[in-house]
Scaffold this active site. Structure first.
Site, mmCIF file in Angstrom:
data_model
loop_
_atom_site.group_PDB
_atom_site.id
_atom_site.type_symbol
_atom_site.label_atom_id
_atom_site.label_comp_id
_atom_site.label_asym_id
_atom_site.label_seq_id
_atom_site.Cartn_x
_atom_site.Cartn_y
_atom_site.Cartn_z
ATOM 1 N N TRP A 505 0.987 77.675 -45.607
ATOM 2 C CA TRP A 505 0.927 78.414 -44.343
ATOM 3 C C TRP A 505 1.854 77.880 -43.263
ATOM 4 O O TRP A 505 1.771 78.308 -42.130
ATOM 5 C CB TRP A 505 -0.516 78.402 -43.836
ATOM 6 N N ASP A 506 2.708 76.912 -43.571
ATOM 7 C CA ASP A 506 3.565 76.289 -42.558
ATOM 8 C C ASP A 506 2.717 75.647 -41.461
ATOM 9 O O ASP A 506 2.986 75.801 -40.276
ATOM 10 C CB ASP A 506 4.538 77.317 -41.963
ATOM 11 N N MET A 507 1.692 74.910 -41.863
ATOM 12 C CA MET A 507 0.819 74.233 -40.901
ATOM 13 C C MET A 507 1.290 72.792 -40.661
ATOM 14 O O MET A 507 0.481 71.860 -40.619
ATOM 15 C CB MET A 507 -0.627 74.255 -41.394
#
Length: 827
Positions: A505-507
């Site tokens: 999630w591109d966290m």
């Protein structure tokens, strides 16, 4: 007039009929279809001048109010889009130019009693339908506007700021050393009136021991001086050209950088420009960011304060010189420069005449794919440099390696690559056959260091492609989206705490870890605090990595995965968290029923099983979104009281995987948002905020808040909406919805927190105790930077903010540096 109103209502009803039917087919609310039928029927009856239109519409308003209150509660910003247009149409129907045209019974009324005559007039009698509609509109309006008085979203409370001093608590100074910050390289502490690192010290607290400005007098702050740097976003710059710098204050100078990596030294008293170093960074549209968050300072061995000289022209063009103290600037063309703080000249013994090329030993060296946006961390005589790697442009990208250099010579001391973490011996920078790992997880934010423990702490990002996990090796899986403690001397990883397993999630861990000594139920512990995009705030023992505030695991969604992909069965979360509740269809928002319905349609079309719903070819909802509940602005910490102040933000994003063979001629690689190609992968990815057709967030406000919490217990004392829409809406109305933002806060010993950051051109001071706004001024551009504070030569406390706007969030672009101090109390 009645026909005109009928036509307008019919036009409004058409999309409700069509969209409402489609929404119902998706399993959504039947209200919109029913509303479309009733409004269209009312419009027909109104066109035919039947009083029955009034009776039908009165029942509709009553039903709409009941439905709206059931869905949203007594909350104005949720009620308004649901009942706004229905009530407006009701008011239009009540106008005499409309109601007088309705057909109905007639009666004879005496008209001249005073003259004792029997003349009569024929008038229309309004039936019960009219009065029913009038009452329903009045009651609906009263309920709606009455909800303005109800604070439905804020949590109100107070932090305990009564901590006694260390002596009264019988706590040794050794145990509380983290309240002050590591010594500088000359053995001295940062003086109270100075700001020597991005977070004031290498502990990253963003806390100043100054208290001349306090909760009683902060309202008297006035603009002392302002300058414009001359570096502004140009027509050929990338979209996210933004001014995020926090100045340093050393001696008589302020040191700051600009979006195109100029370094400027200003007179700390007047703001006068003393010298400017412009490395002539070329523009490159392949960069995802054109920004600079700050410079780094090495004190050298001198014990006397730095005195900045006034130097004309561009000091980049001047001859280099021998340096003791140094200012370091990383640039967006992947260079690292060392400068003399007094003159801005390059330091000749560092690297190649004052510069290092950070592309050495990279496996791939596409221009614009690797650069540092954050200042390096300096510990002793070591400068440790990390950098950003473009998200989702190419599977084969530069490495996210973290490297340590000798602060005086530029010699490579060690390299820690999360793709090959055990091999920290320095590479030969002149041997092209020695290369770091391709696309390994990077650390693009700001690091901190504890020299006494010998550790530097780096917030880690993800491996590109961010939404595709099949390219990662075991080491990358271990260190991605985490905080890692590296040995300052050897580069070896001493511990790691991961915040997302198998991140799809591109966290990225976005914020600088903060170090303090925290008084807990188990005694004083050396703590590390790091906020995350998900909204969790992790409080760890910085010596061991063990949690101080509990960390637990819970099941995570497993559906919608593409072939060959997997999702982690559980994900961690912290006992201190600002994560929002999962979204439901009821949470969808809009300016009217129509765009709210469109958001509901899209919500039901997207895959969503709550936090960590995997990305999919259909499109998935990501909430909290990639923008982050917290981003690089992070939090500020009061080390004396063990509390934090921050700005939790709430924006949902969407994530869609696009098979390579269906990508066609779509425009790609224009920034982090939009479609990114993932060259070499089977899927491209499309990312963006979850917005209504009018361009506002689809989930209901507040979208931005401020909050205070106790770090030892994990208790949130208050959380309140923050900011108005005056700079977001076509009409500059100060409606306090709570707007999103990016940037950071600071705290002072005077009990005041300073923060701009919101998508509103305002700068505010808050009471740290309860979040009350104590001071609020307009500024000429967006304040998407973290402020700082210092003492000038007269002993006056100054507060400085860079205001230059943000290219992605749409705030006003500028090049301002603003300084405030207390006004003359005697005038």
């Amino acid at each position: 007039m009645e026909k005109f109103v009928a036509i307008i209502m019919a036009i409004f009803a058409a999309p409700l009929l069509i969209g409402g039917a489609y929404l119902l087919s998706l399993g959504g609310s039947p209200y919109y279809l029913i509303a479309g039928v009733i409004i269209l029927t009312t419009a027909f009856l109104l066109f035919k001048k039947h009083w029955s239109a009034y009776g039908l519409y009165a029942l509709f308003i009553v039903a709409t109010m009941a439905w709206a209150l059931w869905e949203s509660g007594f909350y104005w910003w949720a009620l308004a889009p649901r009942v706004g247009f229905p009530l407006i149409f009701g008011l239009l129907m009540l106008l005499p130019w409309v109601s007088n045209k309705m057909r109905g019974p007639k009666t004879q009324v005496a008209a001249n009693a005073a003259a004792n005559t029997s003349t009569t007039n024929t008038v229309k009698k309004s039936p019960l339908y009219y009065w029913g509609l009038l009452v329903s509109v009045i009651v609906g309006a009263l309920l709606s506007f009455g909800s303005l008085a109800n604070n439905a979203t804020d949590k109100l409370g107070e932090l305990d700021l009564t901590a006694a001093n260390d002596d009264e608590q019988n706590v040794s100074s050794d145990e509380t050393s983290a309240n002050l910050g590591d010594p500088l390289s000359n053995g001295q502490q940062t003086p109270d009136g100075e700001w020597s690192a991005y977070g004031r010290t290498d502990y990253g607290q963003r806390y100043s021991p100054l208290d001349k400005i306090n909760t009683d007098n902060v309202k008297d702050l006035e603009l002392a001086w302002q300058i414009q740097t001359g570096d502004v976003k140009g027509p050929n710059d990338v979209g996210e050209t933004t001014y995020q710098a926090t100045p340093l204050k050393i001696g008589n100078g302020l040191y700051l950088c600009t979006p195109h990596n100029w370094v400027m030294a200003l007179d700390a008293d007047s703001g006068e420009s003393l010298w400017t170093f412009d490395p002539k960074v070329e523009k490159n549209l392949q960069r995802q960011h054109q920004t600079c968050r700050g410079v780094s300072y090495y004190a050298g061995q001198a014990t006397s304060p730095v005195q900045v000289q006034k130097i004309a022209g561009n000091t980049f063009e001047n001859a280099s010189k021998q340096c003791d103290a140094k200012i370091f600037i990383p640039t967006s063309d992947a260079k690292l420069y060392a400068l003399d703080p007094s003159t801005g000249q390059r330091c000749q013994d560092f690297g190649d005449d004052g510069a290092l090329d950070l592309m050495h030993n990279m496996p791939f060296n596409q221009a614009g794919y690797y650069y540092s946006t954050s200042p390096p961390v300096i510990a002793g005589d070591t400068i440790i440099v990390a950098g950003a790697v473009n998200d989702n442009y190419d599977v084969n990208s530069p490495s996210g390696v973290i490297r340590a250099y000798d602060v005086n010579t530029g010699e490579l001391l060690w390299n820690w690559d999360s793709g090959d973490p055990d091999n920290t011996a320095p590479f030969d920078v002149n041997d092209p056959t020695q290369t770091y790992k391709t696309s390994s997880p990077n650390s693009w934010s700001v690091a901190t260091a504890d020299e006494e423990l010998g550790l530097a702490y780096f917030p880690m990002g993800n491996r590109t492609p961010d939404q595709l996990g099949s390219y990662r090796n075991a080491a990358e899986e271990k260190y991605a989206t985490s905080v890692v403690a590296l040995d300052i001397e050897t580069g070896e990883a001493r511990w790691v705490q991961q915040f997302v397993h198998h991140d799809l999630w591109d966290m990225d861990t976005p914020a600088q870890p903060t170090l303090l000594d925290l008084d807990t139920a188990d005694g004083v512990q050396p703590a590390l605090v790091v906020p995350t995009k998900q909204g969790d705030v992790y409080v760890l023992n910085r010596a061991t990595g063990e949690p101080i505030v509990p960390i637990k695991e819970r099941p995570a969604p497993q559906g919608y995965l593409i072939a060959g992909e997997h999702a982690a069965p559980t994900q961690p979360y912290s006992g201190l968290s600002f994560e929002p509740e999962p979204l439901t269809e009821k949470d969808m928002w809009g300016a009217s029923l129509v765009d709210q319905m469109m958001c509901r349609i899209e919500f039901n079309q997207l895959n969503y099983d709550g936090r960590y719903t995997p990305p999919s070819t259909n499109g998935s909802l990501v909430y909290p979104g990639n923008f982050g509940t917290f981003n690089w602005g992070g939090i500020a910490v009061d080390p004396e009281n063990g509390v934090m102040f921050g700005m939790p933000t709430y924006l949902a994003f969407t994530s869609k995987l696009i098979p390579r063979d269906t990508l066609g001629d779509a425009e790609t690689n224009k920034g982090e948002q939009g479609i990114n190609a993932n060259e070499g992968a089977d899927y491209a990815v499309e990312l963006g905020p979850f917005l209504s057709p009018l361009g506002v967030p689809c989930q209901q406000p507040p979208w931005g808040t401020i909050a205070g919490a106790d770090l030892a217990t994990g208790d949130i004392a208050y959380q309140r909406k923050n900011g108005t829409v005056q700079d977001l809406s076509p009409i500059p109305i100060k409606l306090e919805l709570g707007v999103p933002g990016i940037g950071g806060p600071i705290i002072t010993k005077g009990g005041v927190a300073f923060l701009s950051a919101a998508t509103e051109n305002n700068f505010r001071a808050y009471d740290l105790k309860n979040g009350d706004v104590l001071w609020n001024v307009r500024i000429p551009a967006g304040g998407q930077a973290t402020p700082m504070t210092y003492l000038n030569s007269k002993g006056e406390q100054m507060v400085v903010l860079v205001a230059g706007g943000h290219g992605s969030v749409g705030t006003t672009i500028g090049d301002y540096v603003l300084a405030y101090k207390l006004g003359d109390q005697d005038k």
